[in-house]
Structure formats: structure tokens, C-alpha cells
Design a protein around this motif. Structure first.
Motif, short mmCIF file in Angstrom:
data_model
loop_
_atom_site.label_atom_id
_atom_site.label_comp_id
_atom_site.label_asym_id
_atom_site.label_seq_id
_atom_site.Cartn_x
_atom_site.Cartn_y
_atom_site.Cartn_z
N ASN A 217 69.50 35.50 14.54
CA ASN A 217 69.82 34.09 14.22
C ASN A 217 68.80 33.11 14.77
O ASN A 217 69.04 31.89 14.72
CB ASN A 217 71.20 33.75 14.78
CG ASN A 217 72.31 34.52 14.11
OD1 ASN A 217 72.20 34.89 12.95
ND2 ASN A 217 73.38 34.79 14.84
N GLU A 218 67.70 33.63 15.33
CA GLU A 218 66.60 32.81 15.86
C GLU A 218 67.04 31.95 17.05
O GLU A 218 66.41 30.93 17.34
CB GLU A 218 66.00 31.93 14.77
CG GLU A 218 65.41 32.72 13.61
CD GLU A 218 64.76 31.84 12.56
OE1 GLU A 218 64.89 30.61 12.68
OE2 GLU A 218 64.15 32.39 11.63
N GLU A 219 68.11 32.36 17.73
CA GLU A 219 68.55 31.62 18.91
C GLU A 219 67.59 31.84 20.08
O GLU A 219 67.40 30.93 20.91
CB GLU A 219 69.96 32.05 19.30
CG GLU A 219 71.01 31.70 18.25
CD GLU A 219 72.38 32.21 18.64
OE1 GLU A 219 72.72 32.16 19.83
OE2 GLU A 219 73.13 32.66 17.74
N THR B 176 61.70 27.56 22.65
CA THR B 176 61.26 26.23 22.25
C THR B 176 61.69 25.18 23.27
O THR B 176 60.97 24.21 23.53
CB THR B 176 61.84 25.88 20.87
OG1 THR B 176 61.43 26.86 19.92
CG2 THR B 176 61.35 24.51 20.41
N SER C 296 64.72 43.06 14.42
CA SER C 296 63.78 42.33 13.56
C SER C 296 64.41 41.12 12.89
O SER C 296 63.73 40.15 12.60
CB SER C 296 63.21 43.27 12.50
OG SER C 296 64.25 43.80 11.68
N GLY C 297 65.69 41.16 12.58
CA GLY C 297 66.28 39.99 11.94
C GLY C 297 67.35 40.28 10.91
O GLY C 297 67.93 39.37 10.34
N LYS D 80 68.73 37.28 18.34
CA LYS D 80 67.37 37.40 17.79
C LYS D 80 67.38 37.20 16.28
O LYS D 80 66.52 36.51 15.73
CB LYS D 80 66.81 38.77 18.15
CG LYS D 80 65.39 39.02 17.69
CD LYS D 80 64.40 38.30 18.55
CE LYS D 80 62.96 38.62 18.11
NZ LYS D 80 62.62 40.04 18.31
N ASP E 187 64.37 32.25 19.81
CA ASP E 187 63.24 31.36 19.55
C ASP E 187 63.58 29.93 19.97
O ASP E 187 62.72 29.20 20.49
CB ASP E 187 62.87 31.39 18.06
CG ASP E 187 62.33 32.74 17.64
OD1 ASP E 187 61.78 33.45 18.50
OD2 ASP E 187 62.45 33.09 16.45
N ALA E 188 64.82 29.53 19.74
CA ALA E 188 65.23 28.19 20.16
C ALA E 188 65.21 28.06 21.68
O ALA E 188 64.83 27.01 22.22
CB ALA E 188 66.64 27.90 19.63
#
Length: 381
Positions: A246-248, A254, A344-345, A244, A250-251
């Protein structure tokens, strides 16, 4: 009254009417000390009718602008920033910025201090609200997992068996040594303590029943679930939380994939398989640990130990302990994955939610085990 400095000065001319205040030189940080003394000396010797002459003002920085605020006031400085057209654009802009910042600034009002009793009640209310929100989130996440599981079961091509097997190895096979060792030692301790107490009544033979009942019904599944809560739930949270951050995740969305199907279901199914197997291993190791103590300290041979187990312990005690394992496994996996999705990041958030997942998992396991013990006792099982 006149005060002056070669590099920078503030000159108050009282011979003219109205009184004239001339600002000259470079009002910068280099001259701050001398200018500070001059502005303090001029306090009380001029008023709002005093005219201000900035025609000889040289360089100006924030330190000099702050001294001009002390000398003239924010309102007067704002007027001069608009009317002193002879000043360089940079100096006028700086004066205007300082004036606007002072206009926007307001001293925060001090909140009245609350009494200790009110603060305690507020903390309790906040904790209860947090518990309620976490409970709702967990129930919603459980529903999402079940809905995804039903949807995937209808499409065998979407089963992720490789991932499930890999997680079974991580959560089950790799945890078997620590589970076996811990339950063996606890079984030995329970047998030793039971024999010490029962010896006072001449009933050391019932140490066999004590060890078997405690491990088949409670200790094996409870100790295994607590170990899994500390070892596996934290791992699930850290893994998903790092993805989460590392925005994986979200990928994954997508690409049109479902993160619950890809990340959560394999972990839940793996723990549903691993935890009952580890519970069975814990039962065996705990009973073996008690048997070793009985053989060494109580002169109860392994053959007699096994004979007493067969005659006194019914299979329902084994089933009571084993039936709780899938429920514990599902909740531990769900809590670990849910806390991972809450990250959260930042690295700090990963650590906080990892700790939260362990605490929540252990708490839920103990509460559910207590409720199950009361239920089975009332049912006479």
C-alpha cells in the motif's frame, strides 16, 4: 483468371501486360470468408512483376490487411503503403503498421533441450545461489537492526514503549493458551511413550527424568519457537508486506522517519521478551503433562514426582533451554520483518513471502537448535 465478389474482390487481369491485380471493395472482417477463398485461389497465378491496383479499395481493417499480406507479401505491402497516395490516410497508416509489425517480428529460436542431469544441476545451483543471497540479506538486515537498536538506546525519547507492549500482547499473551496446551499434550505423550519403553527394563521411575530432561533442554524452547515461527513470523511478514504493497512504508520514509526503527525494533524487542516467557510456560506445562501421566498410569504421586525432579535435575538444564530462547526470538522476528520488506506490491507476493518467512524461520530454528545441542553436549553442560 478472374475471381470477384460484390462487396469485395481480387481481380487478376491476365489480358494486359504486365498482368494486373485489382483490389476492390471493402476488405473488412465481414467479407473475410469470401476474400479468403479468393486469395487462396489466386496463389501461384501471379508473381513479383504483377502490378497491383488499389484505386478501387474501399474500407480496410486489420482482417483485410492480414489477407493483403498473404496475397502480396509483407515487402510488397510496405511499398504500396508508401506509393498508394490515393488511399485514405487511415488505410495507409494501417498498411504501414502491419508492415512494420511484420518487419519487427522474428520467430524465436528454439533453445536446445538440456539433458535431465544438466537440469538437475542447474536447479541445485540455483537453489544454492538463492540460499547464499538470502543468507547475505539476513546478515545485513541483522546488522541494520543492531545498529538501529544501539542508536535508539542512546535516545530514550525515541523509545516506542506503547508499540512494544502491544506487540508483547499479540505475540506473547495471545499465544500462551496454544503454547500451554500443546506442550502439556506433548509432555503427556512423551511420558506415556517413555513409560512404555522403560517398563521393559523395570525402570519406569526414570520417566520423570526423561520428561524433565527433554522439556527443560529441548522440547519446550523448540516447540515454542516453531509455534512462533508459524504464528508470529507470518504475522510480521503479512503486516509489513501489506504496508509495503500500500506504499505506506514509502510514506514513512517521505516523512523522514526510519521504517526499521518504527516497524522492526518494536517487534524484535517484543518477541525477545515474549519468547523466553512462553518457553518457561512451555517447560512448566510439559512437566505437568508428564506428571499427570505418571500419577495416573505409573502410580508416581505428585510429591514423589517433585522430589525426583529436585534430586535428579540440575538447574543447568533449565538454563540450557532458556538461554536459546532469545536467539530464536531475534532470528524469527528478523526473518519475518525482512520478508515483509521484500514484498513487491501484489497480494500474491504477500502470500509468497509469508510462506517463505515461516519456512525460513523453522529451518533456522531447527538448525540452530541442533548446533546448540552439539555445543552443549561437547561442553558437558
Amino acid at each position: 483468371m478472374t475471381t470477384q465478389n460484390d462487396a469485395a474482390s481480387a481481380l487478376l487481369d491476365t489480358s494486359s501486360q504486365p498482368t494486373n491485380l485489382r483490389i476492390a471493395g471493402d476488405w473488412t472482417l465481414a467479407n473475410y470468408k469470401a476474400l479468403k477463398a479468393q486469395t487462396e485461389a489466386l496463389v501461384g497465378h501471379y508473381d513479383g512483376n504483377t502490378s497491383v491496383d488499389l484505386s478501387q479499395l474501399g474500407a480496410l481493417d486489420t482482417a483485410g490487411a492480414s489477407l493483403l499480406v498473404e496475397l502480396l507479401g509483407a515487402q510488397r505491402l510496405g511499398q504500396l503503403a508508401e506509393t498508394a497516395t490515393h488511399l485514405p490516410a487511415a488505410s495507409r497508416a494501417l498498411l504501414q503498421t502491419v508492415y512494420c509489425s511484420l518487419q519487427d517480428f522474428c520467430v524465436p529460436e528454439k533453445q536446445p533441450e538440456q539433458s535431465t542431469g544438466v537440469q538437475v544441476l542447474a536447479r541445485i545451483g540455483s537453489a544454492v545461489d538463492t540460499l547464499w543471497q538470502d543468507t547475505k540479506a539476513l546478515l545485513g538486515f541483522i546488522g541494520l537492526i543492531l545498529e538501529t537498536l544501539v542508536r535508539v538506546l542512546l535516545h530514550p525519547k525515541r523509545w516506542r514503549m506503547t508499540s512494544v507492549v502491544a506487540h508483547i500482547e499479540q505475540t506473547g499473551l495471545n499465544a500462551a493458551p496454544i503454547v500451554g496446551l500443546l506442550t502439556f499434550l506433548v509432555g503427556a505423550v512423551v511420558a506415556f511413550l517413555g513409560a512404555t519403553v522403560l517398563a521393559s527394563f523395570g525402570a519406569t521411575i526414570f520417566t520423570v527424568d526423561l520428561v524433565a530432561f527433554s522439556f527443560l533442554r529441548e522440547f519446550a524452547v523448540l516447540l515454542t519457537a516453531i509455534l512462533m515461527a508459524g504464528r508470529t513470523a507470518s504475522a510480521f511478514t503479512a503486516q509489513i508486506g501489506s504496508m509495503k504493497a500500500n506504499e505506506e512504508i514509502d510514506a514513512i520514509r517521505t516523512l523522514g522517519l526510519d521504517p526499521v526503527e518504527m516497524l522492526v525494533l518494536p517487534r524484535v524487542l517484543a518477541l525477545l521478551i515474549a519468547l523466553p516467557l512462553l518457553t518457561f510456560l512451555a517447560m512448566l506445562c510439559g512437566i505437568v503433562g508428564g506428571g499427570v501421566v505418571c500419577a495416573v498410569s505409573l502410580d508416581i504421586s505428585p510429591a514423589m514426582f517433585i522430589s525426583l525432579l529436585q534430586s535428579d535435575i540440575g538447574v543447568q538444564h533449565f538454563l540450557v533451554g532458556l538461554v536459546k530462547a532469545p536467539f530464536f526470538a531475534f532470528l524469527i522476528a528478523a526473518i519475518g520483518c525482512l520478508e515483509g520488506f521484500k514484498v513487491s506490491g501484489s497480494a500474491e507476493s504477500v502470500g509468497a513471502h509469508t510462506t517463505s518467512s515461516v519456512v525460513q524461520s523453522i529451518f533456522v530454528v531447527i538448525v540452530l537448535d541442533a548446533a546448540a545441542a552439539l555445543f552443549f553436549m561437547e561442553m558437558g553442560w
